[in-house]
Design a protein around this motif. Structure first.
Motif, PDB file in Angstrom:
ATOM      1  N   ASN A  30       0.839  -1.183   0.000  1.00  8.77           N
ATOM      2  CA  ASN A  30       0.000   0.000   0.000  1.00  8.77           C
ATOM      3  C   ASN A  30       0.875   1.233   0.000  1.00  8.77           C
ATOM      4  OD1 ASN A  30       0.670   0.646   2.844  1.00  8.77           O
ATOM      5  ND2 ASN A  30      -0.574  -1.154   3.313  1.00  8.77           N
ATOM      6  N   SER A  31       0.232   2.401  -0.061  1.00  3.93           N
ATOM      7  CA  SER A  31       0.993   3.640  -0.196  1.00  3.93           C
ATOM      8  C   SER A  31       1.842   3.943   1.030  1.00  3.93           C
ATOM      9  CB  SER A  31       0.026   4.805  -0.456  1.00  3.93           C
ATOM     10  OG  SER A  31      -0.861   4.970   0.643  1.00  3.93           O
ATOM     11  N   MET A 132      -1.326   0.363  -8.998  1.00  6.98           N
ATOM     12  CA  MET A 132      -1.375   1.763  -8.594  1.00  6.98           C
ATOM     13  C   MET A 132      -1.129   2.731  -9.744  1.00  6.98           C
ATOM     14  SD  MET A 132       0.664   1.761  -4.962  1.00  6.98           S
ATOM     15  CE  MET A 132      -0.075   1.127  -3.456  1.00  6.98           C
ATOM     16  N   ASP A 190      -2.701   7.374  -1.900  1.00  8.77           N
ATOM     17  CA  ASP A 190      -3.397   7.122  -0.642  1.00  8.77           C
ATOM     18  C   ASP A 190      -4.840   6.709  -0.876  1.00  8.77           C
ATOM     19  OD1 ASP A 190      -1.199   7.612   0.923  1.00  8.77           O
ATOM     20  OD2 ASP A 190      -1.677   9.720   1.279  1.00  8.77           O
ATOM     21  N   TYR A 192      -5.691   4.561  -3.089  1.00  8.26           N
ATOM     22  CA  TYR A 192      -5.672   3.225  -3.685  1.00  8.26           C
ATOM     23  C   TYR A 192      -6.430   2.250  -2.808  1.00  8.26           C
ATOM     24  CZ  TYR A 192      -3.863  -1.444  -4.697  1.00  8.26           C
ATOM     25  OH  TYR A 192      -3.764  -2.779  -4.955  1.00  8.26           O
ATOM     26  N   ASP A 193      -7.353   1.512  -3.405  1.00 10.85           N
ATOM     27  CA  ASP A 193      -8.141   0.506  -2.718  1.00 10.85           C
ATOM     28  C   ASP A 193      -8.019  -0.794  -3.508  1.00 10.85           C
ATOM     29  OD1 ASP A 193      -9.885  -1.054  -1.338  1.00 10.85           O
ATOM     30  OD2 ASP A 193     -11.647   0.243  -1.599  1.00 10.85           O
ATOM     31  N   PRO A 194      -7.361  -1.821  -2.956  1.00 13.17           N
ATOM     32  CA  PRO A 194      -7.195  -3.061  -3.730  1.00 13.17           C
ATOM     33  C   PRO A 194      -8.512  -3.721  -4.081  1.00 13.17           C
ATOM     34  CG  PRO A 194      -6.536  -3.362  -1.439  1.00 13.17           C
ATOM     35  CD  PRO A 194      -6.756  -1.899  -1.627  1.00 13.17           C
TER      36      PRO A 194
END
Length: 294
Positions: A30-31, A132, A190, A192-194
């Motif tokens: 993640n970020s 991303m 920030d 980013y949602d998988p």
């Protein structure tokens, strides 16, 4: 003597507990795994004869610059045709400036007339997972194009590294411009949602484009051939349309003679014609009366 007389209860067997934890691979990316501030790199081009002054005996001078300015210092080993070499200073803006000032002081002590070339642009990069990249590019690259124009920074995205599975986003420009572009991208990532990313492509099922056709023959002793949907009999047919096979309304073709859509069990007699009693063959003539019959 009695077996077990005078002995206490059998010893308790201690539960071994759950099996030891096995590493299931690296945690999700993640970020927050990306540094929040850029690590800037600025280059100084110096004559090859001054490299020894910067490095010092056993690398002592270079180590002292790193400690005093708290920066990174690296001398490239490439051989340039103009007898020059590149010294890289890395860190945050204050650390890069302090490192460059210290290198310039050493060069002035060696030759007061010598003026090295300090590149005005700096560079920075971040590693991200391929999922991303879309947050940075935007629709048809509109987001990254707007970011380049707003921050006056060159932004490039490399291909996937086969060893790490990551992609590098590289920034190049003036220190303050690179810093603005880098921190803006961090804010984009920030979000980013998988769970909202597209799943990886899966293999096509058997019979898909470019694959072998599905099996047409049923099991031995079964009801017969297994036909795909929209294919209601042997022989060539038109391709099915959005509402079924493309045939004129009211002109359905009868199934061919002897074709059955299903299997309802064995017939009671195998000598009967499925088209009806009119098509039954005449009964076979039996043996006639013999000689002398009345």
């Amino acid at each position: 003597p009695m077996v077990g007389h005078g002995m206490g209860p059998p010893p308790m067997v201690r539960d071994a507990g759950p099996p030891p934890f096995r590493d299931a691979g690296p945690p999700p990316f993640n970020s927050q795994d990306i540094p929040r501030e850029p690590n800037l790199t600025q280059e100084i081009i110096i004559g090859r004869k001054f490299v020894g002054k910067i490095i010092g005996p056993g690398g002592e001078t270079a180590a002292s610059i790193r400690r005093a300015a708290r920066c990174g210092l690296h001398v490239r080993k490439e051989h340039r045709p103009d007898e020059t070499q590149v010294v890289e200073i890395s860190g945050n803006p204050e650390q890069v400036k302090a490192g460059i000032d210290r290198v310039l002081e050493l060069l002035k002590e060696e030759d007061p007339e010598y003026k090295p070339h300090v590149m005005p642009d700096t560079s920075a990069y971040m590693d991200v997972i391929p999922e991303m990249v879309g947050y940075v590019l935007g629709s048809r690259g509109s987001t990254v194009k707007t970011l380049k124009e707003k921050t006056r920074t060159q932004i490039q995205i490399t291909d996937v590294n086969p060893e790490t599975g990551l992609q590098a986003i590289t920034f190049r420009g003036r220190p303050e411009c690179v810093h603005d572009a880098y921190t803006t991208v961090i804010k984009m990532l920030d979000r980013y949602d998988p769970r909202r990313t597209r799943p990886p492509p899966v293999a096509l099922p058997r019979g898909g484009p470019g694959g072998p056709p599905p099996p047409m023959n049923g099991p031995p002793g079964g009801p017969g051939p297994m036909l795909p949907p929209g294919f209601d009999g042997p022989g060539p047919r038109q391709a099915p349309g959005p509402l079924g096979p493309m045939r004129p309304a009211g002109r359905e073709e009868p199934p061919p003679y002897g074709y059955d859509h299903g299997y309802d069990g064995p017939p009671d007699r195998y000598d009967r014609d499925p088209r009806g009693p009119r098509h039954q063959p005449p009964p076979a003539a039996g043996p006639g009366p013999g000689p002398g019959a009345p």
